[in-house]
Write a protein that holds these residues in place. Structure first.
Motif, PDB file in Angstrom:
ATOM      1  N   SER A 198       0.880  -1.257   0.077  1.00 48.14           N
ATOM      2  CA  SER A 198      -0.065   0.009  -0.017  1.00 48.14           C
ATOM      3  C   SER A 198       1.023   1.039   0.026  1.00 48.14           C
ATOM      4  O   SER A 198       2.113   1.294   0.369  1.00 48.14           O
ATOM      5  CB  SER A 198      -0.810  -0.194   1.142  1.00 48.14           C
ATOM      6  N   SER A 199       0.434   2.450  -0.169  1.00 45.61           N
ATOM      7  CA  SER A 199       1.081   3.667  -0.256  1.00 45.61           C
ATOM      8  C   SER A 199       1.737   4.057   0.864  1.00 45.61           C
ATOM      9  O   SER A 199       2.846   4.609   0.726  1.00 45.61           O
ATOM     10  CB  SER A 199       0.050   4.814  -0.858  1.00 45.61           C
ATOM     11  N   ASP A 200       1.099   3.635   2.159  1.00 43.21           N
ATOM     12  CA  ASP A 200       1.885   3.980   3.273  1.00 43.21           C
ATOM     13  C   ASP A 200       2.647   2.683   3.863  1.00 43.21           C
ATOM     14  O   ASP A 200       3.266   2.920   4.869  1.00 43.21           O
ATOM     15  CB  ASP A 200       0.724   4.357   4.262  1.00 43.21           C
ATOM     16  N   MET A 201       2.903   1.798   3.035  1.00 41.26           N
ATOM     17  CA  MET A 201       3.743   0.598   3.533  1.00 41.26           C
ATOM     18  C   MET A 201       3.262  -0.123   4.868  1.00 41.26           C
ATOM     19  O   MET A 201       3.949  -0.646   5.516  1.00 41.26           O
ATOM     20  CB  MET A 201       5.369   1.082   3.464  1.00 41.26           C
ATOM     21  N   GLU A 202       1.953   0.272   5.062  1.00 42.74           N
ATOM     22  CA  GLU A 202       1.476  -0.549   6.187  1.00 42.74           C
ATOM     23  C   GLU A 202       0.496  -1.829   6.008  1.00 42.74           C
ATOM     24  O   GLU A 202       0.667  -2.582   6.902  1.00 42.74           O
ATOM     25  CB  GLU A 202       0.455   0.466   6.731  1.00 42.74           C
ATOM     26  N   THR A 203       0.282  -2.312   4.664  1.00 42.31           N
ATOM     27  CA  THR A 203      -0.411  -3.420   4.427  1.00 42.31           C
ATOM     28  C   THR A 203       0.327  -3.776   3.161  1.00 42.31           C
ATOM     29  O   THR A 203       0.703  -3.225   2.280  1.00 42.31           O
ATOM     30  CB  THR A 203      -1.697  -2.775   4.124  1.00 42.31           C
ATOM     31  N   ILE A 204       0.409  -5.256   2.929  1.00 43.44           N
ATOM     32  CA  ILE A 204       0.810  -5.878   1.653  1.00 43.44           C
ATOM     33  C   ILE A 204      -0.076  -6.861   1.261  1.00 43.44           C
ATOM     34  O   ILE A 204      -0.754  -7.643   2.098  1.00 43.44           O
ATOM     35  CB  ILE A 204       2.290  -6.414   2.128  1.00 43.44           C
ATOM     36  N   ILE A 214      -3.948 -11.040   2.479  1.00 46.76           N
ATOM     37  CA  ILE A 214      -3.740  -9.335   2.758  1.00 46.76           C
ATOM     38  C   ILE A 214      -2.949  -9.698   4.138  1.00 46.76           C
ATOM     39  O   ILE A 214      -3.608 -10.252   4.943  1.00 46.76           O
ATOM     40  CB  ILE A 214      -5.041  -8.774   2.941  1.00 46.76           C
ATOM     41  N   ALA A 215      -1.806  -9.141   4.724  1.00 46.40           N
ATOM     42  CA  ALA A 215      -1.173  -8.932   5.817  1.00 46.40           C
ATOM     43  C   ALA A 215      -0.540  -7.590   5.960  1.00 46.40           C
ATOM     44  O   ALA A 215      -0.737  -6.691   5.241  1.00 46.40           O
ATOM     45  CB  ALA A 215       0.029  -9.966   5.889  1.00 46.40           C
ATOM     46  N   ASN A 216      -0.206  -7.279   7.365  1.00 48.09           N
ATOM     47  CA  ASN A 216       0.249  -6.002   7.701  1.00 48.09           C
ATOM     48  C   ASN A 216       1.769  -5.975   7.385  1.00 48.09           C
ATOM     49  O   ASN A 216       2.396  -6.947   6.901  1.00 48.09           O
ATOM     50  CB  ASN A 216      -0.230  -5.425   9.063  1.00 48.09           C
ATOM     51  N   LYS A 217       2.348  -4.911   7.959  1.00 48.39           N
ATOM     52  CA  LYS A 217       3.825  -4.685   7.435  1.00 48.39           C
ATOM     53  C   LYS A 217       4.562  -5.679   8.386  1.00 48.39           C
ATOM     54  O   LYS A 217       5.855  -5.800   7.867  1.00 48.39           O
ATOM     55  CB  LYS A 217       4.344  -3.464   7.744  1.00 48.39           C
ATOM     56  N   LYS A 218       4.131  -6.451   9.320  1.00 52.63           N
ATOM     57  CA  LYS A 218       4.857  -7.275  10.239  1.00 52.63           C
ATOM     58  C   LYS A 218       4.506  -8.901   9.702  1.00 52.63           C
ATOM     59  O   LYS A 218       4.726  -9.656  10.243  1.00 52.63           O
ATOM     60  CB  LYS A 218       4.728  -7.085  11.633  1.00 52.63           C
ATOM     61  N   LEU A 219       3.849  -8.750   8.699  1.00 54.08           N
ATOM     62  CA  LEU A 219       3.236 -10.148   8.257  1.00 54.08           C
ATOM     63  C   LEU A 219       2.303 -10.749   9.204  1.00 54.08           C
ATOM     64  O   LEU A 219       2.086 -12.000   9.178  1.00 54.08           O
ATOM     65  CB  LEU A 219       4.194 -11.071   7.672  1.00 54.08           C
ATOM     66  N   VAL A 220       1.603 -10.066   9.785  1.00 51.70           N
ATOM     67  CA  VAL A 220       0.411 -10.642  10.710  1.00 51.70           C
ATOM     68  C   VAL A 220      -0.751 -10.649   9.686  1.00 51.70           C
ATOM     69  O   VAL A 220      -1.196  -9.645   9.185  1.00 51.70           O
ATOM     70  CB  VAL A 220       0.157  -9.494  11.712  1.00 51.70           C
TER      71      VAL A 220
END
Length: 916
Positions: A198-204, A214-220
């Protein structure tokens, strides 16, 4: 031609010869991509496409040798192009600032081998070396500046922020910090083909062949979406919705995993950017395309998910949302009140009204449908809400006399019960008469009914039991010799229905704040009568709901209930089943579910989330999960964090935590006991909307007191008691919660202390049980001296080992213990004894060979009590840290008695500061 078909007996297989996905990379408002033999730049804001620099053509004539991935460094204006040529290679281009639009700028690219390459910093890029499973970090001069071994067998790497890379294995992906060489996150996922940040690098978004994770930046992990058709590409829009393409569709995925189709595609495309209702993409020919889509559906669902009801209302008024799919979605997600305003079909409206508890709309729809089943369901829902006037109305429409009589019983309406008795008499309904007589407690009427029905013995027993002497004598005369005998030793009681708690009126309802959706819809309906509100004719109005005035309908005899085959009774003024006979009270005295009452007196609010459930959602600490009563998740947390598998010793503590974190308030004698959660640090000034963690009965300060008691028992030589107390400390620590990092360190230190004492005391208990083997006794005493104990206990252990070895004839070992004792500051008696032993031993040697070498550092196996010298293989308990010989792996730790030796565990988690 890029396709090849191969036929066989049962069909045909089609092969793709060349890769058709162009290599591209998005950086801000720019798209860098490779088309034919040029690196090109597309600017989204201006929709301009320019050539930058030419790139070399692959020298090989093999297939699939073209550019596969592209990575861009915006600060240095550098581009990395990776391909499968020569077994995996890359080219580094430094694009001049003034090269836009010029195709004659030729530069020699810096080249290298590597199956995967990506920028990791402003002027650094990482190259995957599969042979050595390393990431080679290089500068823009293509020089190696660092080598980092990768934590898993990696077949591809992706960008994961400055200094970090994503390492892809066959079944998982990890975030790896190249500087600290640490794994920052790990996720089990099918083989990942592409990643989209994502543009804010919070979600991948991790794109596999047929799945999106879909996960967050810590792969949760957040959600997983499965597709039957191959996933091609994806991009994030500004609202946090992931838009992706399959072979023939453009679809969306909401943050909670809900998905849907936006539109179909004629040919496959590869998304590069999503802005509003415009989707920028590349087709297989490398041409930039802009596709305009209708984003109303997923924006509406996103507003519902985020509870942005102001946006929901605006979209309801201004958009063309409709269809069964939207209605089904609203029902599924718990918004039937919103779905109610999308439909005109009366049966659907009736079902939605019942689901949302909107009795007013349900009555209107039931009147239009006018079927028995719908009136019956309406009566059930109205009874659940306590609106007895609507219940009575529904029962009258269905002629359900039995339920109507029982309703009058529970509401205490004896006058209408008497009328129901007379109606049952006119219908010649014997059981109905008898039931109504029982509801009224009318003994004489019951006797009369039994007598008329020919049940003279029952009539006589009823009259005799209730003291109706004259009636009983008359019936006895008619029975003659068949008079039944009534036992004299039985206690008799009058069978009278209990008095109702509430007579006649509807149940009292709570006054609650109205939801934004419901409030706005009602405001729209009243717009014509309220000068403060503005609305148009398209707003949701009262006329759209087709409401009726229930009270007026009942009062005016709008309910036609006919009773067939009833003989007129000349002695009674009642002319059959007529609503006027019920003499219902006027509308002012009987609250009904009209529009005005709905605006002031509201239905009871929906049940909120229990505090214990909030504890579960906010915490990853096992002690707080046990306090909430959810033992299952607490055990899973302990197993994952500390490898604990034997929960028998913890059962009683789980129970105490749960009971101690709740208090219980008795309400009505017939009602259940109310459980109230006890929160930590609660005060009168605390906000009711902010929930604190549970108040736990086990505190770290209590463990300090237990430790002192265990020390005293050890000093006094009460080894079984000391062992029990140290084990209790080890069993309590996993459920303790502390507030600061300093206390976390103290907890870990306490685990180490308790482990050393438990190991030493178990060896001492074992030594006392081993009476026939003097050598083994000396070994166990010697091993005890290797434990890290308090000074006073170390002196006692050394003195004991010195005495045992001296008596066993091992003088050299005894002399060593004597010297160690003198070095530890003994008291006068211990020092005197140690010097005497040293003098007596002199240069004498050991009489027996012990499995003990004080010159070689060692640890003691917690199960076999044998030394494990430095350099020998061992396994450890993930909780207490006790060491064991390798054959013990997979068995329960004999020191802490709860964890599995050698199990994978993330580590102790006992404070909220560890997860912030």
């Amino acid at each position: 031609m890029n396709l090849l078909a191969a036929g066989h007996d049962s069909g045909m297989i089609v092969f793709k010869l060349e890769r058709e996905r162009p290599a591209f990379c998005v950086s801000g408002e720019s798209l860098y991509y490779v088309k034919e033999r040029f690196l090109r730049l597309y600017e989204f804001s201006y929709q301009k496409d320019n050539q930058l620099v030419p790139i070399r053509r692959p020298g090989s004539v093999s297939l699939n040798q073209g550019p596969r991935t592209l990575s861009f460094s915006p600060t240095e204006n550098a581009v990395l192009i990776c391909s499968d040529a020569d077994g995996g290679s890359y080219e580094l281009y430094l694009v001049p600032k003034d090269s836009v639009g010029r195709s004659d700028v030729v530069q020699e690219a810096k080249k290298g081998s590597g199956s995967s390459v990506v920028f990791v910093a402003r002027n650094r890029f990482a190259v995957l070396d599969k042979g050595s499973n390393q990431a080679l970090v290089k500068n823009l001069k293509n020089e190696i500046v660092k080598k980092s071994p990768l934590p898993i067998p990696t077949d591809a790497i992706f960008y994961a922020g400055t200094g970090n890379i994503l390492c892809r294995a066959e079944d998982r992906i990890v975030i790896f910090d190249l500087q600290q060489r640490l794994i920052l996150g790990e996720l089990q996922v099918p083989s990942v083909k592409y990643i989209v940040w994502s543009s804010d690098m919070e979600t991948i978004a991790l794109l596999s062949k047929h799945a999106i994770v879909i996960a967050n930046k810590k792969l949760v992990h957040h959600c997983t979406l499965h597709e039957t058709i191959r996933v091609k590409s994806g991009a994030w829009d500004e609202n946090g919705v992931f838009i992706y393409t399959t072979l023939n569709h453009i679809k969306y995925c909401l943050p909670n995993g809900d998905s849907g189709t936006i539109r179909t595609l004629d040919v496959p495309v590869y998304l590069t950017k999503v802005s509003g209702n415009k989707i920028y993409c590349l087709d297989r020919d490398g041409k930039n395309r802009i596709i305009t889509v209708d984003a109303t559906e997923y924006i509406f669902k996103l507003a519902l998910l985020r509870k942005r009801f102001d946006h929901v209302m605006n979209m309801i008024r201004n958009s063309q949302l409709c269809g069964q799919a939207v209605i089904a979605y609203l029902q599924q997600k718990g918004f039937p009140d919103v779905a109610l305003h999308f439909v005109k079909d009366e049966r659907t409206r009736f079902n939605l009204a019942l689901e949302s508890g909107n009795i007013q709309v349900a009555v209107a729809s039931a009147k239009e449908i006018d079927e028995k089943d719908h009136w019956y369901r309406l009566g059930i829902e109205a009874l659940r809400q306590g609106i007895t006037s609507i219940v009575e109305y529904a029962y009258q429409r269905t002629k359900n006399f039995e339920r109507l009589s029982f309703l009058y019983l529970v509401t205490g309406n004896r006058e209408k019960l008497s009328k129901m008795l007379r109606i049952a008499e006119m219908k010649n309904d014997i059981m109905g008469q008898f039931h109504n007589a029982m509801y009224l407690g009318d003994i004489q009427e019951r006797v009369k009914i039994l007598e008329n029905a020919g049940h003279l013995p029952l009539a006589y027993i009823t009259a005799k039991t209730h003291g109706l002497i004259e009636t009983a004598e008359r019936l006895a005369a008619e029975l003659g010799d068949n008079v039944p005998i009534i036992p004299e030793d039985k206690n008799r009681s009058l069978l009278i229905p209990p008095a109702p708690l509430l007579c006649g009126a509807d149940w009292p309802l709570l006054r609650v704040m109205r939801g934004i959706v419901e409030g706005d819809l009602d405001v729209a309906g009243r717009a014509g009568h309220d000068d403060e509100e503005e609305a148009s004719g398209a707003d949701w109005g009262e006329e759209d709901l087709d409401l009726i005035d229930v009270g007026r309908a009942i009062q005016n005899g709008d309910i036609d209930i006919e009773v067939d085959n009833i003989e007129p009774n000349d002695e009674d003024d009642e002319g059959g089943w007529e609503l006027e006979d019920l003499e219902l009270p006027p509308e002012a005295d009987t609250p009904v579910a009209t529009g005005n009452s709905r605006a002031s007196v509201f239905v009871a609010p929906t049940q909120g989330m229990p505090v214990s459930q909030i504890w579960l959602q906010k915490s990853s600490l096992a002690g707080e999960h046990a306090a909430s009563g959810n033992f299952d998740t607490a055990m899973r947390l302990l197993n994952r964090q500390l490898g604990i598998n034997n929960f028998g010793p913890l059962k009683q503590m789980f129970m105490e935590l749960c009971m101690g974190s709740h208090t219980y308030l008795p309400a009505f004698t017939s009602g259940p006991v109310i459980s109230i959660a006890v929160e930590k640090g609660w005060s009168d000034s605390a906000s009711p909307n902010v929930r604190s963690p549970p108040s736990l009965v086990f505190k770290f300060s209590q463990l300090d007191e237990k430790l002192k008691a265990a020390y005293r028992a050890t000093t006094e030589g009460k080894f079984p008691e000391a062992l029990r107390q140290f084990l209790q400390i080890l069993h309590t620590i996993p459920l303790v919660v502390v507030d600061s990092r300093r206390e976390v360190d103290e907890v870990k230190e306490l685990i180490e202390i308790a482990k050393e004492y438990v190991l030493g005391l178990k060896m001492e208990v074992k030594r006392k049980e081993t009476k026939d083997d003097a050598i083994r006794q000396q070994e166990l005493a010697a091993y005890f001296t290797n434990c890290k104990l308090q000074k006073i206990h170390t002196r006692l252990v050394l003195s004991s080992a010195m005495t045992i070895c001296f008596k066993g004839g091992n003088y050299a070992t005894a002399a060593n213990f004597a010297r160690m004792l003198l070095e530890n500051g003994p008291n006068e008696g211990q020092a005197k004894k140690a010097r005497q032993v040293l003098q007596a031993c002199g240069d004498r040697k050991d009489a027996h060979q012990l499995n003990y070498d004080y010159r070689n550092p060692f640890v003691v196996c917690g199960a076999t009590f044998v030394p494990i010298y430095r350099g020998q293989k061992d396994v450890a308990c993930p909780y207490c840290g006790a060491r064991f010989v390798p054959p013990i792996q997979g068995k329960h730790c004999t020191v802490c008695e709860i964890a599995v030796v050698g199990a994978d565990a993330s580590g102790l988690l006992c404070s909220p500061t560890q997860v912030r």
